[in-house]
Design an enzyme around this catalytic site. Structure first.
Site, PDB file in Angstrom:
ATOM      1  N   HIS A 176       0.817  -1.218   0.000  1.00  0.00           N
ATOM      2  CA  HIS A 176       0.000   0.000   0.000  1.00  0.00           C
ATOM      3  C   HIS A 176       0.851   1.268   0.000  1.00  0.00           C
ATOM      4  O   HIS A 176       0.385   2.335  -0.420  1.00  0.00           O
ATOM      5  CB  HIS A 176      -0.938  -0.004   1.204  1.00  0.00           C
ATOM      6  CG  HIS A 176      -2.152   0.858   1.041  1.00  0.00           C
ATOM      7  ND1 HIS A 176      -2.192   1.963   0.214  1.00  0.00           N
ATOM      8  CD2 HIS A 176      -3.389   0.785   1.599  1.00  0.00           C
ATOM      9  CE1 HIS A 176      -3.381   2.527   0.277  1.00  0.00           C
ATOM     10  NE2 HIS A 176      -4.132   1.836   1.103  1.00  0.00           N
ATOM     11  N   THR A 286     -24.254   8.282  -5.428  1.00  0.00           N
ATOM     12  CA  THR A 286     -24.450   6.846  -5.193  1.00  0.00           C
ATOM     13  C   THR A 286     -23.532   6.350  -4.088  1.00  0.00           C
ATOM     14  O   THR A 286     -23.949   5.598  -3.198  1.00  0.00           O
ATOM     15  CB  THR A 286     -24.190   6.061  -6.490  1.00  0.00           C
ATOM     16  OG1 THR A 286     -25.195   6.402  -7.450  1.00  0.00           O
ATOM     17  CG2 THR A 286     -24.218   4.554  -6.250  1.00  0.00           C
ATOM     18  N   ASP A 404     -11.391  -6.827 -18.423  1.00  0.00           N
ATOM     19  CA  ASP A 404     -11.610  -7.964 -19.327  1.00  0.00           C
ATOM     20  C   ASP A 404     -10.288  -8.348 -19.993  1.00  0.00           C
ATOM     21  O   ASP A 404      -9.729  -7.582 -20.777  1.00  0.00           O
ATOM     22  CB  ASP A 404     -12.655  -7.580 -20.377  1.00  0.00           C
ATOM     23  CG  ASP A 404     -12.937  -8.694 -21.377  1.00  0.00           C
ATOM     24  OD1 ASP A 404     -12.356  -9.783 -21.253  1.00  0.00           O
ATOM     25  OD2 ASP A 404     -13.748  -8.452 -22.291  1.00  0.00           O
TER      26      ASP A 404
END
Length: 461
Positions: A176, A286, A404
């Site tokens: 991190h 959201t 993908d």
């Protein structure tokens, strides 16, 4: 690395070197040295972040003419090598020389990244379903260990686990102190892009994926990097330049993932708007609504006696600095944002509004200065805070389900490291459509209560 008695059998451990091209203007030089900024040093001894991606492949898949794990592995390895030419630091190491005030990230030509190949007989469909409850330890054999000592730490390790006749997973252990969530997902999307388009200008990345390495854009007029380095040396010190990870062992029993559809988010937004005055100016994104709803459900489920409840959100600072820095900046550029609310208010009928108000206040404080109070970041994290502090990890804006490799969207993406930290992982929804997925790990009785509260509050969606 998986143990011999786990559900994953290690087949091979190999080292992948960057496929270095001729020198170019958009690639770092073959040998690279980057000092850590104060954003990086904050996370110096935190345990690795462990993302995990699942991909379904079958002999009937339209995008695979012949089901062959050998060919899949070859594509993944070759494209990984190509990707590392753009992300050289990921094959490097973190050290803290005696003559350096700050730790240094270095890549020397010949450095390599550890890649474990494993095979698992576990239930792939269950792992990749995303919405089943799991025992946290079930994921552990699918992610590698990151080499780490007091003197040196690797930056990244990867593991590809094959599930015969079903699919594969890609697990990672990521330091991190070298990269944040945005840089991490940029690496995976770059790898996926080069794997999917292999053979078609296979070493080229689109501009939005090319990492930006210039550390001078992060200005440190307050000397925070030196301050944080000195504070870390004083922990278990004096002059303790250890790079050894701190160990976290959260007493958690069950892992669960819950979905908030776009319709659910709209319902929450409508409820808030119908409750507050028009000039309240609450953050109705959201992300904020999902965090508020999850926070309320968790406070109710845990039934603590504390008067105050706290939530830490992690905000990207790239656009918040003055001047702003490129979105493709390689490294950490995040700041904690603390929201605090009275527990009794969260338990009432307008708990979501109370939670959202606290989140808005925290974000508004951040808007007044991304680095306000930054001098306390390391000392605060090393001491910890009193009482239960909930931390959010991830972001639906990362678009993890857009990764993908040429085999379709991942079936599931999760963050294994929340098993240790107790953080809540939020991402874009597996099913798409503008919703979000929220993953967390709790004691079983708390998880049962949380699941019931979460579902009850969304009835009618």
């Amino acid at each position: 690395m998986a143990s011999p008695n786990s559900s994953a059998r290690v087949v091979q451990i190999c080292r992948v070197a960057p496929s270095l091209p001729a020198a170019s203007s958009d690639s770092p030089s073959p040998d690279l040295s980057l000092p850590l900024t104060f954003f990086d040093i904050c996370w110096l001894r935190f345990a690795p972040v462990q993302p995990l991606y699942f991909y379904e492949i079958s002999s009937s898949s339209s995008n695979v003419s012949t089901f062959s794990f050998d060919s899949i592995l070859e594509k993944l390895k070759t494209s990984l090598s190509l990707t590392l030419q753009h992300f050289l630091p990921l094959a490097g190491n973190l050290t803290w020389p005696q003559d350096s005030i700050k730790p240094i990230l270095t890549y020397v030509q010949g450095d390599t990244l550890s890649l474990t190949i494993a095979e698992s007989n576990a239930d792939f469909d269950r792992f990749s379903s995303n919405y089943d409850l799991l025992v946290p330890q079930e994921y552990h054999p699918l992610v590698p260990q990151l080499e780490n000592s007091h003197e040196r730490a690797a930056v990244m390790a990867l593991q590809i686990t094959l599930f015969p006749n079903r699919g594969f997973s890609i697990g990672a252990a990521i330091h991190h102190a070298v990269l944040d969530g945005l840089t991490s997902i940029s690496f995976f999307k770059s790898w996926a892009h080069l794997c999917k388009h292999q053979g078609l200008n296979s070493s080229s990345l689109p501009d939005h994926l090319k990492p930006f390495y210039d550390r001078t854009v992060v200005q440190d007029q307050a000397g925070l990097g030196t301050l944080f380095s000195n504070q870390y040396q004083d922990i278990d010190g004096p002059n303790n330049r250890s790079l050894k990870f701190w160990e976290f062992h959260a007493p958690l029993e069950i892992r669960g993932t819950f979905k908030l559809t776009r319709a659910s988010i709209q319902k929450l937004r409508g409820h808030v708007l119908s409750t507050v005055s028009s000039d309240a100016n609450l953050h109705l994104t959201t992300f904020s609504l999902a965090c508020a709803y999850m926070w309320v459900c968790l406070v109710k489920a845990e039934e603590t006696n504390e008067d105050e409840t706290q939530l830490i959100l992690v905000a990207d600072c790239r656009s918040r600095l003055d001047p702003p820095i490129p979105a493709t900046y390689f490294g950490n550029c995040i700041t904690p944002c603390l929201a605090v609310a009275e527990r009794k208010g969260m338990l009432g009928g307008e708990g979501v509004v109370v939670a959202l108000t606290a989140i808005t206040e925290g974000m508004n404080r951040l808007g007044k200065g991304a680095l306000n109070g930054a001098e306390n970041w390391v000392s605060g994290m090393s001491r910890g805070r009193s009482g239960r502090v909930l931390t959010m990890a991830g972001s639906p804006r990362f678009g993890v389900y857009e990764t993908d490799f040429g085999f379709g969207r991942p079936n599931n993406v999760d963050l294994v490291s929340i098993d240790r930290t107790g953080a809540v992982y939020i991402s874009d929804a597996k099913i798409g459509g503008g919703g979000v997925d929220v993953a967390l790990v709790l004691k079983k009785h708390c998880m049962d209560a949380f699941a019931s509260l979460f579902a009850e509050g969304l009835k009618g969606n």
